[in-house]
Design a protein around this motif. Structure first.
Motif, PDB file in Angstrom:
ATOM      1  N   ILE A 169       0.841  -1.204   0.000  1.00 22.16           N
ATOM      2  CA  ILE A 169       0.000   0.000   0.000  1.00 22.16           C
ATOM      3  C   ILE A 169       0.870   1.246   0.000  1.00 22.16           C
ATOM      4  O   ILE A 169       0.634   2.200  -0.754  1.00 22.16           O
ATOM      5  CB  ILE A 169      -0.938  -0.010   1.223  1.00 22.16           C
ATOM      6  N   GLN A 170       1.906   1.255   0.826  1.00 21.02           N
ATOM      7  CA  GLN A 170       2.752   2.442   0.939  1.00 21.02           C
ATOM      8  C   GLN A 170       3.677   2.605  -0.248  1.00 21.02           C
ATOM      9  O   GLN A 170       4.053   3.723  -0.584  1.00 21.02           O
ATOM     10  CB  GLN A 170       3.543   2.379   2.247  1.00 21.02           C
ATOM     11  N   PHE A 171       4.059   1.519  -0.908  1.00 22.79           N
ATOM     12  CA  PHE A 171       4.813   1.636  -2.157  1.00 22.79           C
ATOM     13  C   PHE A 171       3.984   2.419  -3.175  1.00 22.79           C
ATOM     14  O   PHE A 171       4.492   3.304  -3.865  1.00 22.79           O
ATOM     15  CB  PHE A 171       5.159   0.258  -2.711  1.00 22.79           C
ATOM     16  N   SER A 172       2.705   2.086  -3.234  1.00 23.47           N
ATOM     17  CA  SER A 172       1.809   2.795  -4.144  1.00 23.47           C
ATOM     18  C   SER A 172       1.721   4.275  -3.789  1.00 23.47           C
ATOM     19  O   SER A 172       1.803   5.150  -4.661  1.00 23.47           O
ATOM     20  CB  SER A 172       0.422   2.162  -4.098  1.00 23.47           C
ATOM     21  N   PHE A 173       1.569   4.587  -2.494  1.00 23.63           N
ATOM     22  CA  PHE A 173       1.525   5.992  -2.081  1.00 23.63           C
ATOM     23  C   PHE A 173       2.853   6.684  -2.378  1.00 23.63           C
ATOM     24  O   PHE A 173       2.882   7.869  -2.736  1.00 23.63           O
ATOM     25  CB  PHE A 173       1.192   6.090  -0.584  1.00 23.63           C
ATOM     26  N   GLY A 174       3.965   5.967  -2.222  1.00 24.12           N
ATOM     27  CA  GLY A 174       5.262   6.559  -2.537  1.00 24.12           C
ATOM     28  C   GLY A 174       5.380   6.923  -4.003  1.00 24.12           C
ATOM     29  O   GLY A 174       5.945   7.972  -4.359  1.00 24.12           O
ATOM     30  N   LEU A 175       4.857   6.073  -4.886  1.00 28.44           N
ATOM     31  CA  LEU A 175       4.861   6.398  -6.317  1.00 28.44           C
ATOM     32  C   LEU A 175       4.008   7.628  -6.597  1.00 28.44           C
ATOM     33  O   LEU A 175       4.346   8.451  -7.458  1.00 28.44           O
ATOM     34  CB  LEU A 175       4.357   5.204  -7.128  1.00 28.44           C
ATOM     35  N   GLN A 176       2.892   7.763  -5.876  1.00 30.34           N
ATOM     36  CA  GLN A 176       2.073   8.955  -6.067  1.00 30.34           C
ATOM     37  C   GLN A 176       2.847  10.212  -5.674  1.00 30.34           C
ATOM     38  O   GLN A 176       2.765  11.229  -6.362  1.00 30.34           O
ATOM     39  CB  GLN A 176       0.789   8.848  -5.240  1.00 30.34           C
ATOM     40  N   GLN A 177       3.592  10.148  -4.575  1.00 29.44           N
ATOM     41  CA  GLN A 177       4.371  11.301  -4.142  1.00 29.44           C
ATOM     42  C   GLN A 177       5.454  11.660  -5.157  1.00 29.44           C
ATOM     43  O   GLN A 177       5.692  12.829  -5.437  1.00 29.44           O
ATOM     44  CB  GLN A 177       5.046  11.019  -2.790  1.00 29.44           C
ATOM     45  N   THR A 178       6.128  10.630  -5.702  1.00 28.34           N
ATOM     46  CA  THR A 178       7.338  10.865  -6.484  1.00 28.34           C
ATOM     47  C   THR A 178       7.088  10.939  -7.985  1.00 28.34           C
ATOM     48  O   THR A 178       7.694  11.766  -8.667  1.00 28.34           O
ATOM     49  CB  THR A 178       8.361   9.742  -6.206  1.00 28.34           C
ATOM     50  N   ALA A 179       6.217  10.093  -8.520  1.00 32.08           N
ATOM     51  CA  ALA A 179       6.167   9.896  -9.965  1.00 32.08           C
ATOM     52  C   ALA A 179       4.898  10.375 -10.655  1.00 32.08           C
ATOM     53  O   ALA A 179       4.927  10.653 -11.852  1.00 32.08           O
ATOM     54  CB  ALA A 179       6.364   8.413 -10.286  1.00 32.08           C
ATOM     55  N   VAL A 180       3.773  10.470  -9.947  1.00 27.42           N
ATOM     56  CA  VAL A 180       2.519  10.782 -10.631  1.00 27.42           C
ATOM     57  C   VAL A 180       2.530  12.192 -11.207  1.00 27.42           C
ATOM     58  O   VAL A 180       2.145  12.404 -12.365  1.00 27.42           O
ATOM     59  CB  VAL A 180       1.321  10.570  -9.679  1.00 27.42           C
ATOM     60  N   ASN A 181       2.981  13.171 -10.434  1.00 24.87           N
ATOM     61  CA  ASN A 181       3.003  14.532 -10.955  1.00 24.87           C
ATOM     62  C   ASN A 181       3.942  14.686 -12.151  1.00 24.87           C
ATOM     63  O   ASN A 181       3.587  15.359 -13.127  1.00 24.87           O
ATOM     64  CB  ASN A 181       3.353  15.525  -9.847  1.00 24.87           C
TER      65      ASN A 181
END
Length: 478
Positions: free
Chosen positions: A22-34
């Motif tokens: 779950i937190q890996f997914s949130f980490g990708l949102q922080q780093t890569a989605v934008n």
């Protein structure tokens, strides 16, 4: 009265493994989605609106899912596991699809579904830990959860930069003035790999927890109450979670009411940090002004429109672009560092909290994080900047574990799910407030200066620390 069995280290470990995905997914949102939104042509001014999925789904999904899971029991699955399994499947599918987005609207839509999946899994997972553990093991259980929070986000952050180093091909990189716009509108192949890794982590770690951790079965009385609820008309069952949320808010223990004010300043400050750390580094480390950024964007627009750019302007643009990328890389190093520290110190905080108390550990962490914010703008060395990140990592480990331990001890077992959802509401509401209010504050009161924004965050952390001193973890909250 039923007494929960004590769990050993590996049982608590297995119970929390799914939180890594779950937190890996949130980490990708922080780093890569934008950055992906930017690759697909989004203007940086549109990024806050494009990220609206997080607070909206957090505010709506988690309390509702929490209330529903309180009224659920499926033999072989239990009360919470069906929900974080469904959430993990949704998240994995979205992570696999995300880098294939060819249009901005498609990526934004996937982000909404991804956040629905993550929030469907998140709250039942926190409630699951509370369901399984006796009161004297709650701090240990939630700090173990903090370890996996740190591990998941750390690997997500570092994977982006490692894969860029390993798989990017500088030979095909376009210059800053490439009129084809390929580097703006397409997503680099190396980004795919982090999302694929996240998709695998999300589903595999959740399945691990589902298979290794049995749910505690309800008593005969609880089963009878669940059967009675499930025999009600469908419309009644749909409306029941909303009534449960309203009722739970009305019956909220005093600790939660006091904690909500602490959370207002704590999470307001955290959102400022995540939004303004890279702009602050551009200013504090590299001396890039707002005027430099405006000039850079103007040169890019002229170039993409096919206009002529004089060599001096092109050299200026490439220099500012290069320094901006270095600032972004420094942000990744710093964020990865504080999450790595979180992973290391999470369990070490357990005996400290047992000795001096959860409240003192929590208050100290807020003050340490505030001090870290005040240090950041005045350090120019990239390695010395990691010292305040150590303080931040200690604070983040505490914020992600200790408050949940305190809350779990004062909420009724039968309403644990809905109250954990309400705790999440106490997080996303400050996100709404910060999103709506801080733009005018930084522009008109803080001289449009990202350094002042980080100092404002430090002040907010200190206020949260002083407010946390008012928390009374005693029988008056029961």
């Amino acid at each position: 009265m039923f007494k929960k069995p004590r769990l050993n280290f590996w049982q608590i470990w297995n119970m929390n493994v799914g939180f890594f995905g779950i937190q890996f997914s949130f980490g990708l949102q922080q780093t890569a989605v934008n950055p992906i939104f930017s690759f697909l042509g989004a203007d940086h001014a549109d990024l806050p609106i494009l990220n609206l999925a997080g607070p909206v789904t957090g505010l709506i999904i988690q309390p509702i899912i929490g209330a529903i899971s309180d009224k659920t029991w499926i033999p072989g699955w239990g009360r919470r596991k069906p929900f974080f399994m469904i959430g993990a499947i949704l998240a994995s599918l979205c992570l696999f699809a995300f880098p294939y987005s060819s249009e901005l609207w498609f990526a934004v839509g996937l982000l909404w579904i991804l956040d629905v999946g993550n929030n469907t899994a998140m709250e039942p997972y926190r409630a699951f830990v509370g369901d399984k553990l006796a009161d004297d093991q709650l701090t240990y259980g939630f700090q173990m959860q903090s370890l996996f929070v740190g591990a998941g986000i750390t690997l997500a952050n570092f994977s982006i930069f490692m894969f860029q180093d390993w798989f990017s091909d500088p030979g095909v990189s376009s210059s800053i003035c490439d009129p084809t716009g390929e580097t703006v509108s397409s997503i680099p192949t190396w980004v795919y790999y982090s999302f694929f890794l996240g998709a695998i982590a999300s589903i595999v770690t959740t399945v691990w927890t589902v298979l290794t951790t049995p749910a505690i079965p309800p008593s005969e009385k609880q089963l009878a109450e669940l059967k009675e609820f499930n025999s009600k008309p469908f419309g009644t069952r749909i409306s029941e979670p909303f009534k449960e949320i309203v009722g739970a808010i009305g019956d909220m223990p005093k600790l939660l009411k006091d904690l909500s004010l602490v959370y207002l300043f704590q999470w307001y400050a955290l959102f400022i940090y995540w939004q303004f750390i890279t702009p602050m580094l551009r200013r504090s480390m590299f001396g890039i002004s707002n005027e430099d950024i405006t000039k850079l964007e103007g040169i890019k627009e002229t170039c993409m429109a096919g206009g002529d750019i004089i060599p001096a302007d092109l050299g200026f643009a490439e220099r500012i672009q290069n320094m901006s990328e270095q600032a972004l890389a420094q942000t990744g190093l710093m964020n990865g560092t504080y999450n790595f520290v979180t992973m290391i110190v999470a369990l070490a905080l357990v005996p400290i909290a047992a000795k001096v108390g959860n409240k003192l550990v929590y208050v100290t962490s807020l003050f340490l994080t505030g001090i870290a914010m005040f240090m950041l703008p005045f350090i120019q060395d990239q390695w010395l900047l990691l010292f305040p990140m150590i303080l931040f990592g200690i604070g983040w480990a505490t914020m992600m574990g200790v408050p949940y331990s305190m809350v779990s001890k004062v909420i009724p077992q039968e309403r644990r799910g809905v109250y954990m959802g309400i705790v999440n509401m106490m997080i996303v509401i400050p996100m709404f407030i910060q999103t709506l209010s801080f733009g005018p504050i930084v522009k008109h009161l803080l001289n449009d200066n990202p350094i002042n924004a980080i100092l404002f965050a430090g002040t907010s952390f200190l206020i949260a620390g002083f407010l946390a001193l008012r928390l009374k973890v005693s029988n008056q909250y029961l």
